[in-house]
Design an enzyme around this catalytic site. Structure first.
Site, PDB file in Angstrom:
ATOM      1  CG  ASP A 194      -1.870   1.109   1.338  1.00 53.22           C
ATOM      2  OD1 ASP A 194      -1.582   2.174   0.748  1.00 53.22           O
ATOM      3  OD2 ASP A 194      -2.898   0.972   2.022  1.00 53.22           O
TER       4      ASP A 194
ATOM      5  CB  ILE B 207      -2.006   5.336   0.288  1.00 56.32           C
ATOM      6  CG1 ILE B 207      -3.021   6.472   0.193  1.00 56.32           C
ATOM      7  CG2 ILE B 207      -1.653   5.090   1.734  1.00 56.32           C
ATOM      8  CD1 ILE B 207      -4.353   6.177   0.873  1.00 56.32           C
TER       9      ILE B 207
ATOM     10  CE  LYS C  45      -4.676   8.877   3.709  1.00 57.74           C
ATOM     11  NZ  LYS C  45      -5.547   9.314   4.795  1.00 57.74           N
TER      12      LYS C  45
HETATM   13  C1  LIG Z   1      -2.388   3.011   4.748  1.00 59.28           C
HETATM   14  C2  LIG Z   1      -3.729   3.471   4.269  1.00 59.28           C
HETATM   15  N1  LIG Z   1      -4.368   2.744   3.337  1.00 59.28           N
HETATM   16  C3  LIG Z   1      -5.577   3.112   2.896  1.00 59.28           C
HETATM   17  C4  LIG Z   1      -6.223   4.242   3.356  1.00 59.28           C
HETATM   18  C5  LIG Z   1      -7.563   4.614   2.818  1.00 59.28           C
HETATM   19  O1  LIG Z   1      -7.455   5.666   1.888  1.00 59.28           O
HETATM   20  P1  LIG Z   1      -8.596   6.181   0.932  1.00 59.28           P
HETATM   21  O2  LIG Z   1      -9.089   7.471   1.479  1.00 59.28           O
HETATM   22  O3  LIG Z   1      -7.941   6.385  -0.407  1.00 59.28           O
HETATM   23  O4  LIG Z   1      -9.653   5.141   0.857  1.00 59.28           O
HETATM   24  C6  LIG Z   1      -5.585   5.032   4.319  1.00 59.28           C
HETATM   25  C7  LIG Z   1      -6.246   6.240   4.858  1.00 59.28           C
HETATM   26  O5  LIG Z   1      -5.889   6.790   5.864  1.00 59.28           O
HETATM   27  C8  LIG Z   1      -4.307   4.636   4.784  1.00 59.28           C
HETATM   28  O6  LIG Z   1      -3.639   5.339   5.707  1.00 59.28           O
END
Ligand SMILES: Cc1ncc(COP(=O)(O)O)c(C=O)c1O
Length: 464
Positions: free
Chosen positions: A229, A231, A271
């Site tokens: 992940d 993100i 993010k």
């Molecule tokens: C590690 C991680 N994965 C996934 C997500 C979910 O993100 P999204 O808003 O794109 O669904 C977050 C949100 O805080 C996150 O910190």
């Protein structure tokens, strides 16, 4: 009325202090003018530091947000049904942006990208594709509290922790991976993969090449999947720079192996661009079957064509996108430094970090005892008395009591300073109680923690 088992099953995790803190904040949100004594939200990993950059791009490119192309309306085109493959222009723009964030060291193929409604949907979809109910994924601790909901709740899959601790800066080790694997086997759970967040939420650190190599070796040896992940990949504001799992695979010539097909990336614009409300996420997989199955499943969480159209224009703007990434990282770095400095000045230290929208803060010395009950007591004090919603480490499944995740990018500088001032006053009040009792130096820490503990008990009485 009785709801279905799925709807009522408590693996969602909504009772966790992570979500409870948000509820408290919503009842009494801080506002500099209208509610200066309210709770400051420091439990939300949102990036509000670069909105002005997005807004000025929108002002210069009015067509993108007003259903127009070259001044002509494309409203009907966007309003009609889209298939689940997504707009080609948007997928091209997304893979280009993902490469840019990785310093163009890896190239992504738009045909291997599946669009989803945020990383939440991407993670769940991948788990649906890769594992049966009752099978397991291994996750390093501490981890993002939302994973209990995203990976377990509807899929019926189990999370088995890979125990990481502060003793080695929360690094993933071979023995920890092996131990988690054995634990799953003892519980009769078939392990389907490992999921890591790189950079980590809640730690704010990037995985080292050594850890990434270890993970590749591990999933190779066990014949399982790896979900990375990524993100927070665009939030890396300090060295060491971000290394994507794809870069490691390419460097190690894994392209034509089965391991290549078993590594999947999750991404989102929530993010890096600060757009969680737009619900834009993606799965990137080298396995055609995963791409095909995830594309079919994406029907349950598509990204609207209007959003895709707007963001394809924004991200394919060669001047805007790279400048945004650099400037945003600069701002995160300075905001991070401000929080670390502020906390240090009042005797609180943070795990050294180089990414993310939060710090992993060490308050072990403020606990009345080395227990998770004491951590929750301190957390309650910080929420109700100090007025800061931070996330206790236990909500992130941390193995050691006393760590807290504190977000810094969802508020103004003034609000951040205000939060540090409140924390300072809280600690000073504790010290003056202690001074009043005129105790010897050696028992200072003890009396301070007793004070925190006593107040926590008063809270409980009040709650009853
Ligand atoms: C590690 C991680 N994965 C996934 C997500 C979910 O993100 P999204 O808003 O794109 O669904 C977050 C949100 O805080 C996150 O910190």
């Amino acid at each position: 009325m009785t709801l279905s088992k799925k709807a009522t099953c408590n693996s969602h995790g909504q009772d966790s202090s992570y979500f409870l803190g948000w509820e408290e904040y919503e009842k009494n949100p801080y506002d500099q003018l209208h509610n200066p004594n309210g709770i400051i939200q420091m439990g939300l990993a949102e990036n509000q530091l670069s909105f002005d950059l997005l807004e000025s791009w929108l002002a210069e490119n009015p067509d993108a947000a007003s259903f127009k192309r070259d001044g002509q309306s494309i409203f009907r085109e966007l309003a009609l049904f889209q298939d689940y493959h997504g707009l080609p222009a948007f997928k091209n723009a997304m893979v280009k942006f993902m490469s840019e964030i990785r310093g163009n060291k890896v190239k992504f193929n738009p045909n291997k990208l599946v669009l989803t409604a945020g990383a939440t949907s991407a993670n769940e979809t991948l788990i649906f594709c890769l594992a049966e109910p009752g099978e397991a994924v291994l996750l390093p601790t501490p981890y993002y509290p939302g994973f209990d909901r995203d990976l377990k709740w509807r899929t019926g899959v189990e999370i088995v922790p890979i125990h990481c601790t502060s003793s080695n800066g929360y690094r993933i080790t071979g023995p920890a991976l092996e131990e988690a694997y054995q634990t799953a086997q003892k519980r009769n759970l078939k392990v389907k993969g490992v999921l890591v967040t790189n950079p980590s939420n809640p730690l704010g650190i990037t995985l080292t090449r050594n850890e990434l190599n270890l993970l590749v070796d591990f999933i190779d040896a066990k014949g399982i999947h790896l979900i990375s992940d990524e993100i927070y990949s665009g939030t890396v504001f300090d060295s060491p720079s971000f290394v994507s799992i794809m870069e490691v695979l390419v460097n190690r010539n894994y392209m034509n192996t089965d391991v290549w097909d078993r590594v999947h990336i999750v991404y989102s614009l929530s993010k890096d661009l600060g757009l969680p409300g737009f619900r834009v996420g993606a799965i990137y997989s080298n396995d055609d079957m995963v791409v095909a199955a995830a594309t079919k499943m994406s029907s349950f969480g598509l990204v609207s064509s209007q959003t895709q159209y707007l963001l394809s224009a924004m991200l394919s703007d060669d001047k805007f996108a790279p400048n945004y990434v650099v400037e945003n990282q600069k701002r995160l770095k300075s905001r991070h430094a401000m929080l670390v400095r502020g906390l240090k000045s009042i005797g609180i230290s943070c795990l050294k970090s180089n990414a993310g929208l939060f710090c992993w803060v060490d308050m072990r010395h403020l606990l009345a005892a080395n227990t998770f009950e004491a951590e929750i007591d301190l957390w309650k004090k910080i929420v109700y008395e100090v007025g800061l919603n931070i996330s206790p480490g236990s909500s992130c499944h941390c193995d050691e009591p006393g760590w807290f995740r504190v977000c810094f990018a969802n508020m103004s500088e003034d609000t951040l300073n205000q939060a540090v001032q409140r924390m300072k006053a809280f600690l000073e009040a504790g010290r003056s109680v202690e001074a009043g009792q005129n105790q010897s130096k050696s028992s200072r820490r003890k009396s301070f923690t007793k004070w925190v503990f006593r107040l926590s008990f008063q809270d409980r009485d009040r709650e009853r």
